[in-house]
Scaffold this active site. Sequence first.
Site, short mmCIF file in Angstrom:
data_model
loop_
_atom_site.label_atom_id
_atom_site.label_comp_id
_atom_site.label_asym_id
_atom_site.label_seq_id
_atom_site.Cartn_x
_atom_site.Cartn_y
_atom_site.Cartn_z
N HIS A 1 -6.96 2.68 3.82
CA HIS A 1 -6.64 3.44 5.04
C HIS A 1 -7.88 3.63 5.92
O HIS A 1 -7.75 3.80 7.13
CB HIS A 1 -6.12 4.84 4.66
CG HIS A 1 -4.66 4.91 4.38
ND1 HIS A 1 -4.10 4.39 3.24
CD2 HIS A 1 -3.63 5.44 5.10
CE1 HIS A 1 -2.78 4.62 3.25
NE2 HIS A 1 -2.47 5.25 4.37
N ASP B 1 0.88 -1.17 0.00
CA ASP B 1 0.00 0.00 0.00
C ASP B 1 0.92 1.22 0.00
O ASP B 1 2.14 1.09 0.16
CB ASP B 1 -0.89 -0.02 1.25
CG ASP B 1 -1.77 1.21 1.33
OD1 ASP B 1 -2.42 1.55 0.33
OD2 ASP B 1 -1.81 1.88 2.39
N SER B 2 0.30 2.39 -0.12
CA SER B 2 1.10 3.61 -0.06
C SER B 2 1.61 3.88 1.36
O SER B 2 2.53 4.68 1.53
CB SER B 2 0.25 4.80 -0.52
OG SER B 2 -0.89 4.91 0.32
N GLU C 1 -2.24 8.72 8.31
CA GLU C 1 -0.77 8.63 8.30
C GLU C 1 -0.15 9.45 9.43
O GLU C 1 0.95 9.15 9.89
CB GLU C 1 -0.21 9.09 6.95
CG GLU C 1 -0.44 8.11 5.81
CD GLU C 1 0.34 6.79 5.97
OE1 GLU C 1 1.45 6.79 6.51
OE2 GLU C 1 -0.20 5.75 5.54
N CYS D 1 -4.39 -1.59 -1.74
CA CYS D 1 -4.52 -0.15 -1.97
C CYS D 1 -5.62 0.03 -3.01
O CYS D 1 -5.49 -0.47 -4.14
CB CYS D 1 -3.19 0.41 -2.49
SG CYS D 1 -3.29 2.15 -2.97
N CYS E 1 -10.86 2.84 0.12
CA CYS E 1 -9.45 3.09 0.38
C CYS E 1 -9.10 2.30 1.63
O CYS E 1 -9.81 2.38 2.65
CB CYS E 1 -9.22 4.58 0.60
SG CYS E 1 -7.58 4.95 1.28
N1 DGL Z 1 -4.67 2.99 0.99
C1 DGL Z 1 -4.66 3.71 -0.26
C2 DGL Z 1 -5.95 3.35 -1.00
O1 DGL Z 1 -6.49 2.32 -0.70
C3 DGL Z 1 -4.40 5.13 0.01
C4 DGL Z 1 -4.02 5.92 -1.18
C5 DGL Z 1 -3.24 7.14 -0.90
O2 DGL Z 1 -2.08 7.00 -0.56
O3 DGL Z 1 -3.78 8.24 -1.10
O4 DGL Z 1 -6.41 4.03 -1.87
#
Ligand code: DGL
Length: 280
Positions: free
Chosen positions: A189, A11-12, A153, A74, A187
């Site tokens: 997150h 993931d990011s 984050e 992600c 998302c």
């Molecule tokens: N967890 C990522 C997603 O599912 C986050 C993306 C981001 O870094 O903006 O979209």
Amino acid sequence: MTNKKPIGVFDSGLGGLSAVRVLKKILPEEDIIYFGDTGRVPYGTRSPEIITRYALDDMNFLCSFGVKAVLVACGTVSSVALDALRESFDVPVMGVVEAAAKKACEVSQNKKVALLATNATVKNGAYEKYLSSISSEYAFMGVGCPMFVPLVENGYIENSCKVTRLFCDEYISKLCDFCPDCIILGCTHYPLIKDIIKSSTKELIGPVSIVDSGEQAALEIKEFLSAGGLLNDTCHKGNVQYFVSDDTFSFCQSASVFLGEHITNVTKIDISDYSYKGKK
Ligand code: DGL
């Protein structure tokens, strides 16, 4: 038949932990390599070209461990770059979109499904496309929630967090007229602030089912590995190794809160060492 190789998850940043948490529960025998690209987060505000380039590097890093499959935990990468990843690597790649959309169809009674996701995911329309490929009966509304990823984050994940609640109310209020009975957290997150989202939703819309895309994808990869005889020996005690592309401290803190266990085995890597240079 068993397969001892690890599963790759990326993931990011912290978001993919929503899939890891479930994987640890349903596949305790599996080794997992997790990569959070914390040095380049967020992805969801970037162009499809940049998201794809980052995702190729992330895959390249995971593939250096000889993973047996990769879960793209992600929503943004799953929406924007899944085809590019599948074309560029021979390892099986699974995203979160299809699993989450399928679950939404199962649970929605009034056939009004909402999506909370990054702007890139909402703009890309992957969830909407997949839902309408299942049935034309579903009405759909996507809401971009660009502040959620920075909030998560930066550790604003406690249920009592007023600033996260404020942004939740702002985003959820956009769904009031639409009146969905199911909301996809598109998302990965967002499950880290699921209780805040739930409470805001209950107050502003009423009872709705919440679909966690990371959780659904984790369930789907279990089915996939099991069908292909790719699961590890059940006697093995699985281990998770965490890697990030920036400072490990804040990742450890938030990851520990979310996973409910103290995380220490986090290693910082230089993702530029894994720049994707094309299929070998
Ligand atoms: N967890 C990522 C997603 O599912 C986050 C993306 C981001 O870094 O903006 O979209």
